[in-house]
Enzyme design. Structure first.
Site, PDB file in Angstrom:
ATOM      1  N   ASN A 176      -0.143  19.022  22.033  1.00 29.97           N
ATOM      2  CA  ASN A 176      -0.804  19.838  21.013  1.00 29.97           C
ATOM      3  C   ASN A 176       0.197  20.058  19.886  1.00 29.97           C
ATOM      4  OD1 ASN A 176      -3.156  20.241  22.515  1.00 29.97           O
ATOM      5  ND2 ASN A 176      -2.508  22.246  23.291  1.00 29.97           N
ATOM      6  N   HIS A 223      -3.708  18.598  24.615  1.00 31.44           N
ATOM      7  CA  HIS A 223      -5.062  18.068  24.738  1.00 31.44           C
ATOM      8  C   HIS A 223      -5.278  16.730  24.027  1.00 31.44           C
ATOM      9  CE1 HIS A 223      -5.508  22.377  25.634  1.00 31.44           C
ATOM     10  NE2 HIS A 223      -6.514  21.992  26.398  1.00 31.44           N
ATOM     11  N   TYR A 277      -7.875  -3.975  35.382  1.00 33.74           N
ATOM     12  CA  TYR A 277      -8.112  -4.565  34.069  1.00 33.74           C
ATOM     13  C   TYR A 277      -6.842  -4.976  33.346  1.00 33.74           C
ATOM     14  CZ  TYR A 277      -6.828   0.090  32.420  1.00 33.74           C
ATOM     15  OH  TYR A 277      -6.155   1.263  32.192  1.00 33.74           O
ATOM     16  N   GLU A 316     -13.326   5.778  23.933  1.00 38.24           N
ATOM     17  CA  GLU A 316     -14.286   4.888  24.579  1.00 38.24           C
ATOM     18  C   GLU A 316     -15.712   5.402  24.412  1.00 38.24           C
ATOM     19  OE1 GLU A 316     -10.666   5.363  27.431  1.00 38.24           O
ATOM     20  OE2 GLU A 316     -12.015   6.678  26.297  1.00 38.24           O
ATOM     21  N   ASP A 371     -14.555   0.941  21.730  1.00 38.90           N
ATOM     22  CA  ASP A 371     -13.943   2.201  21.307  1.00 38.90           C
ATOM     23  C   ASP A 371     -14.286   2.497  19.857  1.00 38.90           C
ATOM     24  OD1 ASP A 371     -12.683   2.064  23.789  1.00 38.90           O
ATOM     25  OD2 ASP A 371     -10.774   2.807  23.011  1.00 38.90           O
ATOM     26  N   CYS A 389      -7.814   9.626  22.244  1.00 40.52           N
ATOM     27  CA  CYS A 389      -6.379   9.376  22.352  1.00 40.52           C
ATOM     28  C   CYS A 389      -5.818   8.901  21.019  1.00 40.52           C
ATOM     29  CB  CYS A 389      -6.092   8.303  23.402  1.00 40.52           C
ATOM     30  SG  CYS A 389      -6.791   8.604  25.033  1.00 40.52           S
TER      31      CYS A 389
END
Length: 234
Positions: A107, A151, A96, A189, A28, A53
């Site tokens: 937002n 978002h 995982y 990522e 990342d 994120c």
């Protein structure tokens, strides 16, 4: 290398963080939320390609009343949405880890559509400011500053960080704690355009070399964090 990563995080510079070969096997791009610019968001969506994120320290998440999205969805059963329970993540669903860290998608109220580089960077910086304020003891009304849906996905770090879960969420917050900065971190990522999979560790290292960025592995973050906790410096 871990100390270089901590110093760059302290200065607001991006670093590359690899979780582990036996987990997601992903690298990342990680940047402190409070210093994220529109250019940083553009870099992450172009060179990373994954979700952009914001990881949030568990103490701040609690003060904001931010739920894990799985817990929120489970409450819909008694409100006429029982069929939605079929989509809620269950134990054993993830290959995982035992659980995901997703909370709400938001937002900031001063954004327009919320998706542009300018809008997302504004939301991210304001999330960083919110975490800084609430952890310093200031009152903060999350609902007056942010709107959902939005978002920018929020990731709520586990209560005991790397002692409980060792995802990018917890690793990035551990780095923030060691750098003694506001524990709200952007993570994205890195994906491979050719294979369609996560960017390989070797390719991520080459990218780091080309861009002059520090590449650090999750195991080194964990080791350093534990050492500092044992010494009582965290």
């Amino acid at each position: 290398m871990i100390k270089d990563a901590i110093e760059d995080i302290k200065r607001g510079r991006p670093i590359l963080l690899f979780d582990s070969d036996d987990r997601e096997g992903e690298t990342d791009i990680v940047i402190p939320a409070i210093s994220t610019t529109a250019k940083d968001v553009a870099m992450m969506r172009k060179d990373g390609g994954g979700l952009i994120c914001v990881s949030i320290h568990p103490d701040a998440a609690k003060k904001f009343d931010l739920p894990f999205i799985t817990d929120l969805l489970k409450k819909l059963e008694n409100n006429g949405y029982s069929n939605l329970l079929r989509v809620v993540e269950k134990e054993g669903d993830l290959r995982y880890d035992s659980k995901s860290a997703f909370s709400l998608w938001v937002n900031h109220v001063n954004t327009f559509t919320g998706i542009t580089d300018i809008d997302r960077s504004l939301t991210i910086r304001e999330l960083g400011r919110a975490v800084k304020d609430v952890l310093s003891g200031k009152s903060f009304d999350f609902g007056s500053e942010f709107r959902c849906p939005g978002h920018v996905p929020l990731l709520r770090a586990s209560d005991n960080l790397i002692y409980e879960r060792r995802g990018q969420t917890e690793l990035s917050i551990a780095l923030a704690e060691m750098a003694k900065i506001t524990p709200a971190m952007v993570v994205c990522e890195m994906l491979d355009d050719i294979s369609g999979k996560a960017l390989s560790k070797d390719d991520a290292k080459r990218y780091a070399d080309d861009k002059g960025l520090v590449f650090v592995e999750g195991r080194d973050v964990i080791d350093e964090y534990k050492k500092r906790r044992e010494r009582g410096v965290l």
